[in-house]
Write a protein that holds these residues in place. Structure first.
Motif, mmCIF file in Angstrom:
data_model
loop_
_atom_site.group_PDB
_atom_site.id
_atom_site.type_symbol
_atom_site.label_atom_id
_atom_site.label_comp_id
_atom_site.label_asym_id
_atom_site.label_seq_id
_atom_site.Cartn_x
_atom_site.Cartn_y
_atom_site.Cartn_z
ATOM 1 N N ASP A 65 0.827 -1.224 0.000
ATOM 2 C CA ASP A 65 0.000 0.000 0.000
ATOM 3 C C ASP A 65 0.855 1.265 0.000
ATOM 4 O O ASP A 65 0.424 2.311 0.490
ATOM 5 C CB ASP A 65 -0.903 0.023 1.242
ATOM 6 C CG ASP A 65 -1.903 -1.103 1.221
ATOM 7 O OD1 ASP A 65 -2.320 -1.498 0.119
ATOM 8 O OD2 ASP A 65 -2.246 -1.603 2.311
ATOM 9 N N VAL A 66 2.073 1.142 -0.499
ATOM 10 C CA VAL A 66 2.982 2.295 -0.493
ATOM 11 C C VAL A 66 3.199 2.791 -1.927
ATOM 12 O O VAL A 66 3.298 2.001 -2.866
ATOM 13 C CB VAL A 66 4.323 1.920 0.173
ATOM 14 C CG1 VAL A 66 5.356 3.033 0.018
ATOM 15 C CG2 VAL A 66 4.107 1.613 1.657
ATOM 16 N N VAL A 67 3.251 4.105 -2.071
ATOM 17 C CA VAL A 67 3.576 4.752 -3.347
ATOM 18 C C VAL A 67 4.822 5.598 -3.079
ATOM 19 O O VAL A 67 4.912 6.238 -2.034
ATOM 20 C CB VAL A 67 2.414 5.666 -3.801
ATOM 21 C CG1 VAL A 67 2.763 6.389 -5.093
ATOM 22 C CG2 VAL A 67 1.135 4.851 -3.976
ATOM 23 N N THR A 68 5.790 5.569 -3.986
ATOM 24 C CA THR A 68 7.013 6.346 -3.742
ATOM 25 C C THR A 68 7.306 7.325 -4.879
ATOM 26 O O THR A 68 7.022 7.050 -6.052
ATOM 27 C CB THR A 68 8.251 5.430 -3.573
ATOM 28 O OG1 THR A 68 8.507 4.765 -4.818
ATOM 29 C CG2 THR A 68 8.062 4.421 -2.465
ATOM 30 N N PHE A 69 7.882 8.453 -4.489
ATOM 31 C CA PHE A 69 8.384 9.448 -5.444
ATOM 32 C C PHE A 69 9.810 9.787 -5.056
ATOM 33 O O PHE A 69 10.029 10.285 -3.942
ATOM 34 C CB PHE A 69 7.520 10.716 -5.422
ATOM 35 C CG PHE A 69 6.170 10.520 -6.025
ATOM 36 C CD1 PHE A 69 5.978 10.699 -7.383
ATOM 37 C CD2 PHE A 69 5.090 10.125 -5.233
ATOM 38 C CE1 PHE A 69 4.726 10.493 -7.952
ATOM 39 C CE2 PHE A 69 3.845 9.919 -5.789
ATOM 40 C CZ PHE A 69 3.663 10.103 -7.160
ATOM 41 N N ASN A 70 10.759 9.503 -5.922
ATOM 42 C CA ASN A 70 12.131 9.906 -5.629
ATOM 43 C C ASN A 70 12.345 11.382 -5.915
ATOM 44 O O ASN A 70 11.682 11.973 -6.758
ATOM 45 C CB ASN A 70 13.130 9.059 -6.419
ATOM 46 C CG ASN A 70 13.624 7.907 -5.571
ATOM 47 O OD1 ASN A 70 12.919 6.905 -5.439
ATOM 48 N ND2 ASN A 70 14.790 8.073 -4.967
ATOM 49 N N LEU A 71 13.294 11.939 -5.193
ATOM 50 C CA LEU A 71 13.578 13.370 -5.309
ATOM 51 C C LEU A 71 14.112 13.765 -6.676
ATOM 52 O O LEU A 71 13.795 14.828 -7.197
ATOM 53 C CB LEU A 71 14.657 13.763 -4.297
ATOM 54 C CG LEU A 71 14.241 13.894 -2.846
ATOM 55 C CD1 LEU A 71 15.494 13.893 -1.970
ATOM 56 C CD2 LEU A 71 13.459 15.177 -2.645
ATOM 57 N N ASP A 72 14.986 12.898 -7.235
ATOM 58 C CA ASP A 72 15.753 13.406 -8.385
ATOM 59 C C ASP A 72 16.327 12.278 -9.246
ATOM 60 O O ASP A 72 16.288 11.102 -8.867
ATOM 61 C CB ASP A 72 16.883 14.337 -7.904
ATOM 62 C CG ASP A 72 17.648 13.786 -6.703
ATOM 63 O OD1 ASP A 72 17.565 12.563 -6.446
ATOM 64 O OD2 ASP A 72 18.329 14.564 -6.022
ATOM 65 N N GLU A 73 16.839 12.668 -10.406
ATOM 66 C CA GLU A 73 17.503 11.736 -11.334
ATOM 67 C C GLU A 73 18.495 12.528 -12.183
ATOM 68 O O GLU A 73 18.251 13.700 -12.509
ATOM 69 C CB GLU A 73 16.469 11.056 -12.232
ATOM 70 C CG GLU A 73 17.036 10.082 -13.270
ATOM 71 C CD GLU A 73 17.819 8.911 -12.674
ATOM 72 O OE1 GLU A 73 18.988 9.127 -12.256
ATOM 73 O OE2 GLU A 73 17.282 7.786 -12.649
#
Ligand code: GLP
Length: 246
Positions: A65-73
């Protein structure tokens, strides 16, 4: 001032933040809610990710039930490049837990239209309900994500040029400085400040001076981490070496 927590060792800091993350996921899952995490890369969050993997394996903590957004690329690196942040996240967390692959987001470094990609990233965060808990490291330039100085408090996800100090610091991962890309896509300071909770980690004596500035300078664009002072629920997790000047 952000709330400061001085931990005896970095492993204690990693355990404390992992517990916060796990408690939040469990609480929200119980009510049928997803948890949206903002994630960071670099050496600093590695012990945190190792602890989350351990909690998954040994205590049944589920990331379904987790959604992730990374800061950068990094701009120009494909997800298959071992130096890309997508690859880093797959290797150090995603493939070792039960998160659905479609629930993980990292800005597309190969985009041909940075503006469109960055606007779509902001929209995806908004549609997910915003970030519940953001993990941050800090660069020696005062960057959070890749918000190099000068970065205003209202900056959004965008393409940035990397500071030469950052390229030098990150060359340890690339072998040499020439190989480090000159640009990146990063969430903005404004994007980060909208997270409902922020947990920043910093370890080692090399971070002591920038942690001092981040805590004691009035908020200013030349040390972007100072903007975190304006956040109502932001904690800095330090070890004895990074915390000597606070
Ligand atoms: C990197 C990342 C940041 C990270 C910082 C510190 O370049 N873009 O998100 O917090 O620099 O890295 P490290 O943890 O390796 O010191």
């Amino acid at each position: 001032m952000p709330h400061i927590r001085l931990h005896p060792r970095k492993s204690d800091a990693a355990q404390a933040v992992a517990k916060e993350v796990a408690d939040l996921i469990r609480l929200r899952s119980k009510s049928g809610l997803k948890t949206v995490l903002g994630l960071a890369t670099g050496a600093t969050p590695l012990p945190l990710y190792a602890e989350l993997i351990r909690l998954h394996r040994e205590t049944g903590l589920s990331f379904r039930d987790v959604v992730t957004f990374n800061l950068d690329e990094y701009a120009g690196l494909p997800p298959t490049d071992p130096h890309s942040y997508r690859y880093f996240m797959e290797e150090n967390l995603f493939r070792l837990i039960d998160i659905p692959p479609s629930a993980t987001h990292v800005p597309d470094g190969l985009s041909q239209d940075f503006q469109k990609t960055c606007a779509a990233y902001e929209e995806a965060i908004r549609l997910a309900g915003g970030i519940d808990l953001q993990i941050l490291g800090i660069g020696r330039t005062g960057h959070v994500g890749f918000n190099e100085p000068p970065s205003a408090a209202d900056t959004r996800t965008r393409h940035v040029r990397l500071d030469e100090m950052t390229r030098r610091d990150n060359s340890v991962f690339f072998g040499n400085q020439e190989a480090v890309p000159h640009g990146a896509l990063t969430m903005g300071v404004g994007t980060i400040l909208e997270a409902r909770r922020i947990e920043l980690l910093a370890f080692g004596s090399g971070k002591a001076e920038i942690i001092r500035r981040a805590c004691h300078e009035s908020p200013n664009a030349d040390c972007p981490a100072t903007w975190l002072q304006r956040h109502p629920h932001c904690t800095f997790h330090l070890d004895p070496d990074s915390g000597t000047l606070v």
